[in-house]
Design an enzyme around this catalytic site. Structure first.
Site, PDB file in Angstrom:
ATOM      1  N   HIS A  65      19.828 -51.176  15.528  1.00  0.00           N
ATOM      2  CA  HIS A  65      19.235 -52.460  15.168  1.00  0.00           C
ATOM      3  C   HIS A  65      17.705 -52.319  15.078  1.00  0.00           C
ATOM      4  CE1 HIS A  65      18.827 -57.024  16.302  1.00  0.00           C
ATOM      5  NE2 HIS A  65      18.421 -56.784  15.084  1.00  0.00           N
ATOM      6  N   GLU A  68      16.899 -50.447  11.961  1.00  0.00           N
ATOM      7  CA  GLU A  68      17.027 -51.316  10.783  1.00  0.00           C
ATOM      8  C   GLU A  68      15.729 -52.110  10.576  1.00  0.00           C
ATOM      9  OE1 GLU A  68      19.560 -54.861  11.208  1.00  0.00           O
ATOM     10  OE2 GLU A  68      17.886 -55.589   9.996  1.00  0.00           O
ATOM     11  N   HIS A  69      15.208 -52.674  11.657  1.00  0.00           N
ATOM     12  CA  HIS A  69      13.956 -53.416  11.550  1.00  0.00           C
ATOM     13  C   HIS A  69      12.800 -52.478  11.183  1.00  0.00           C
ATOM     14  CE1 HIS A  69      14.514 -57.526  13.461  1.00  0.00           C
ATOM     15  NE2 HIS A  69      15.722 -57.008  13.496  1.00  0.00           N
ATOM     16  N   GLU A 143       8.683 -53.341  17.094  1.00  0.00           N
ATOM     17  CA  GLU A 143      10.025 -53.813  16.733  1.00  0.00           C
ATOM     18  C   GLU A 143      11.026 -53.674  17.877  1.00  0.00           C
ATOM     19  OE1 GLU A 143      10.586 -55.388  13.860  1.00  0.00           O
ATOM     20  OE2 GLU A 143       8.463 -55.061  13.395  1.00  0.00           O
ATOM     21  N   GLU A 162      14.936 -61.134  19.839  1.00  0.00           N
ATOM     22  CA  GLU A 162      16.083 -61.593  19.060  1.00  0.00           C
ATOM     23  C   GLU A 162      17.356 -61.525  19.903  1.00  0.00           C
ATOM     24  OE1 GLU A 162      15.995 -59.849  15.038  1.00  0.00           O
ATOM     25  OE2 GLU A 162      18.182 -59.919  15.156  1.00  0.00           O
TER      26      GLU A 162
HETATM   27 ZN   LIG Z   1      17.433 -58.223  13.844  1.00  0.00          ZN
END
Ligand SMILES: [Zn+2]
Length: 422
Positions: A65, A68-69, A143, A162
């Site tokens: 994740h 991905e960011h 991130e 998040e």
């Molecule tokens: Zn995310």
């Protein structure tokens, strides 16, 4: 193109007609690096490109994740801080996103304009193959996670925040607990998005090693849909990236989970200070339905979900809600992974009613097993589902993006890319 025909380092391996879509599926492979490519050739002006990597978590750190960011925070050719945000502003794209799933990470784009389509494809390819994260630890810190040295040092980070949000949802917590119990020996036991408790264990070195292992052409699946300029895409892939790279060993897995012993677990979740804890109990049961190849079973379970708890008149809802024992009953079908599973959940129960709720659920199901389900109701649900499937109304998503998900839901595991399209 014909079978065995080669172009820009790619060879056509298979060609299949997908009659329901008036389309042809071409399966190609890059000869040198084994990158796989599937092109759904059809008369569709909205063109889709997507690149996916098989990303199988081995912990709850959310590394995929965070990757991905992070890869979207700049690349060698596009070093601007947020190409993603800049692109959103200037592009005519109909879709632009990146998604971390339980077992894959997917970067899809869609556009009606050829030039725009090629520009977005270039930015995405450079992001995944040449991201700045390799030399810029700041991106990982921003991130992923870092400690902010204010008066009281605190953990900060985009993904961390998040996931803290996600982990405040009882549904999410329940689903994670079921995943851990049902898939205790394979990658699906882990939270691919990251557990806030574990995200802060991830080091920059592990992050880079994970990138190098998984973001490799030999582990990549490129999906194309529509009237795409194929020659340009193949040339770009081969010339700019693949021709100078070597093949790696393929990433093995995911592996099937063997049936587990029935177990019961109690998991806590937080409620607000003002909230009344009295009826905040939730109960859920999880079952594996079958493999990604059991597509009919998944459809059958969707029908069953509607019949059992589709609305307040549905048989399970009626049995529980009428007596005021719960406020919400649902049967979620979690498909799209190697093994599909379902989750029956009853919400808003008082502690003293837990046993009674369980009894009613199982009694109702047993009665249905013995007496059968109302035929008319089943027919109606099936007809509605069929209509929905034929309409292919994806709620604002371009068709090509949803087709990309559906293709990966078979192709990633060695199945036919077109298996779930019809
Ligand atoms: Zn995310």
């Amino acid at each position: 193109m014909k079978i065995n025909e080669s172009k820009h380092g790619f060879v056509v391996k298979k060609r299949t007609e997908v009659s329901e879509l008036n389309a042809t599926m071409y399966e190609m492979e890059h000869i040198k690096t084994h990158l796989k490519l599937a092109w759904l050739k059809r008369d569709e002006e909205n063109k889709t490109f997507g690149i996916a990597f098989k990303t199988l978590p081995s912990d709850d750190s959310g590394v995929f994740h965070i990757l991905e960011h992070s890869v979207l925070c700049g690349s060698q050719k596009y070093p601007v801080k947020e190409p993603f945000v800049e692109l959103m502003k200037s592009s005519m794209s109909t879709f632009l996103n990146a998604l971390t799933f339980e077992d894959k990470t997917f970067y899809p784009i869609s556009s009606r304009n050829n030039q725009d389509f090629m520009n977005l494809t270039k930015v995405y390819l450079d992001a995944v193959f040449n991201p700045l994260i390799l030399n810029k630890k700041e991106i990982f810190l921003q991130e992923g996670w870092h400690i902010e040295a204010t008066e009281k040092p605190t953990y900060k980070g985009v993904v961390l925040n998040e996931m803290k949000g996600a982990f405040s949802s009882p549904r999410e917590i329940m689903m994670n607990a079921l995943n851990r119990a049902l898939f205790k020996d394979n990658c699906y036991q882990y939270v691919s998005g990251g557990d806030p408790e574990s995200i802060t264990d991830l080091t920059y070195e592990q992050f880079i090693q994970t990138y190098q292992k998984y973001y490799h052409p030999s582990n990549a699946f490129v999906f194309l849909d529509g009237d795409v300029p194929l020659d340009d895409v193949l040339e770009l892939l081969n010339q700019e990236y693949l021709s100078s790279m070597e093949a790696n060993l393929p990433i093995e897995g995911p592996i099937y989970q063997q049936p587990v012993q029935i177990s019961r677990q109690v998991v806590d979740y937080e409620i607000g200070e003002e909230e009344n804890a009295e009826n905040k109990y939730r109960m859920a049961w999880g079952n594996v339905i079958g493999s990604y190849q059991d597509y009919e079973k998944v459809i059958a379970m969707q029908v069953l979900s509607d019949v059992l708890c589709g609305d307040n008149q549905a048989v399970l809802n009626k049995a529980l809600l009428e007596k005021g024992l719960a406020e919400n009953v649902y049967l979620a079908i979690n498909d799209g992974e190697l093994q599909n599973w379902c989750q029956l959940e009853v919400d808003h129960i008082k502690e003293e009613n837990l046993d009674q709720v369980k009894e009613i659920v199982f009694d109702t199901l047993q009665t249905l097993i013995k007496k059968g389900i109302d035929r008319q109701q089943l027919d109606a649900t099936l007809a509605y589902l069929e209509l929905n499937l034929k309409e292919r109304n994806f709620g604002g998503y371009p068709q090509g993006i949803i087709f990309g998900f559906q293709v990966l839901e078979s192709w990633l595991y060695g199945g036919k890319p077109e298996a779930h399209l019809e």
